[in-house]
Design a protein around this motif. Structure first.
Motif, mmCIF file in Angstrom:
data_model
loop_
_atom_site.group_PDB
_atom_site.id
_atom_site.type_symbol
_atom_site.label_atom_id
_atom_site.label_comp_id
_atom_site.label_asym_id
_atom_site.label_seq_id
_atom_site.Cartn_x
_atom_site.Cartn_y
_atom_site.Cartn_z
ATOM 1 N N UNK A 1 9.946 30.639 39.717
ATOM 2 C CA UNK A 1 10.895 31.172 40.692
ATOM 3 C C UNK A 1 11.150 30.138 41.785
ATOM 4 N N UNK A 2 10.079 29.542 42.272
ATOM 5 C CA UNK A 2 10.185 28.528 43.327
ATOM 6 C C UNK A 2 11.042 27.351 42.859
ATOM 7 N N UNK A 3 10.726 26.809 41.702
ATOM 8 C CA UNK A 3 11.472 25.644 41.219
ATOM 9 C C UNK A 3 12.916 26.004 40.866
ATOM 10 N N UNK A 4 13.148 27.254 40.473
ATOM 11 C CA UNK A 4 14.525 27.689 40.225
ATOM 12 C C UNK A 4 15.306 27.701 41.537
ATOM 13 N N UNK A 5 14.689 28.169 42.626
ATOM 14 C CA UNK A 5 15.347 28.159 43.935
ATOM 15 C C UNK A 5 15.645 26.726 44.375
ATOM 16 N N UNK A 6 14.683 25.845 44.180
ATOM 17 C CA UNK A 6 14.879 24.439 44.536
ATOM 18 C C UNK A 6 16.026 23.863 43.721
ATOM 19 N N UNK A 7 16.046 24.156 42.425
ATOM 20 C CA UNK A 7 17.109 23.651 41.548
ATOM 21 C C UNK A 7 18.482 24.175 41.954
ATOM 22 N N UNK A 8 18.532 25.443 42.371
ATOM 23 C CA UNK A 8 19.812 26.003 42.825
ATOM 24 C C UNK A 8 20.334 25.236 44.031
ATOM 25 N N UNK A 9 19.451 24.959 44.978
ATOM 26 C CA UNK A 9 19.871 24.223 46.174
ATOM 27 C C UNK A 9 20.306 22.804 45.821
ATOM 28 N N UNK A 10 19.499 22.118 45.030
ATOM 29 C CA UNK A 10 19.798 20.728 44.704
ATOM 30 C C UNK A 10 20.904 20.613 43.670
ATOM 31 N N UNK A 11 21.192 21.697 42.961
ATOM 32 C CA UNK A 11 22.277 21.703 41.981
ATOM 33 C C UNK A 11 23.645 21.531 42.610
ATOM 34 N N UNK A 12 23.707 21.616 43.928
ATOM 35 C CA UNK A 12 24.970 21.374 44.628
ATOM 36 C C UNK A 12 25.345 19.895 44.576
ATOM 37 N N UNK A 13 24.364 19.070 44.226
ATOM 38 C CA UNK A 13 24.596 17.623 44.094
ATOM 39 C C UNK A 13 24.616 17.257 42.618
ATOM 40 N N UNK A 14 25.363 16.234 42.280
ATOM 41 C CA UNK A 14 25.315 15.711 40.912
ATOM 42 C C UNK A 14 23.988 14.983 40.714
ATOM 43 N N UNK B 1 19.790 11.307 42.719
ATOM 44 C CA UNK B 1 19.062 10.037 42.626
ATOM 45 C C UNK B 1 19.330 9.164 43.839
ATOM 46 N N UNK B 2 20.572 9.168 44.311
ATOM 47 C CA UNK B 2 20.924 8.406 45.512
ATOM 48 C C UNK B 2 20.209 8.972 46.738
#
Length: 160
Positions: free
Chosen positions: A131-144, A149-150
């Motif tokens: 659940x935690x990593x899914x939340x993190x992925x949702x937030x960071x998914x706003x970036x390509x 990486x940049x």
């Protein structure tokens, strides 16, 4: 928790005229990094607290024990988590009360204590981490991926 205050460019320009060591664009960039970190942490930890009733500090300690897959001395946990021994002592006391960790004597030196993740603690982490990593992925998914990486490269450049 109070949010970091970000002055306007005009306010920083005024300060810079009085003190040439102040470079407004650098100050604004760093304050935006700090504000973004606060907002991301708040968003992610809010989910942990709301759904699992666990604070960010406890989550950090549980994560350390879960990933290390071995018992650790309280002093080592404090160092890795970046908190004082007094803080770790309070956290561990609550976590023992909640059945998430136990304290075991060192086999070689019975005076030394180590913290052990209980089955309940491990089960909580196995439920919580996806659940935690899914939340993190949702937030960071706003970036390509390239932007992620940049961002990592830039943050590493700042922090070393």
């Amino acid at each position: 928790m109070a949010r970091i205050v970000i002055p306007t460019r005009e306010e920083l320009d005024l300060l810079a005229r009085r003190n040439p060591h102040i470079r407004p664009s650098e100050v604004l960039a760093m304050l935006r990094v700090v504000r973004a970190a606060e907002e991301v942490q708040e968003a992610v930890l809010e989910g942990l607290t709301r759904r699992f009733g666990i604070s960010g500090g406890k989550f950090g300690v549980l994560l350390i024990l879960y990933l290390k897959e071995r018992d650790l001395a309280p002093s080592d946990l404090a160092r890795i988590a970046g908190v004082t021994r007094a803080t770790i002592s309070m956290m561990l006391s609550r976590m023992k009360r909640d059945g998430l960790v136990t304290e075991v004597a060192d086999e070689k030196d019975g005076r030394q204590k180590h913290i052990h993740l209980t089955e309940a603690g491990r089960a909580l982490m196995e439920e919580l981490l996806p659940v935690h990593y899914q939340q993190v992925s949702q937030l960071m998914g706003k970036l390509t991926v390239d932007e992620q990486e940049e961002l990592i490269r830039l943050l590493t450049k700042i922090t070393g």
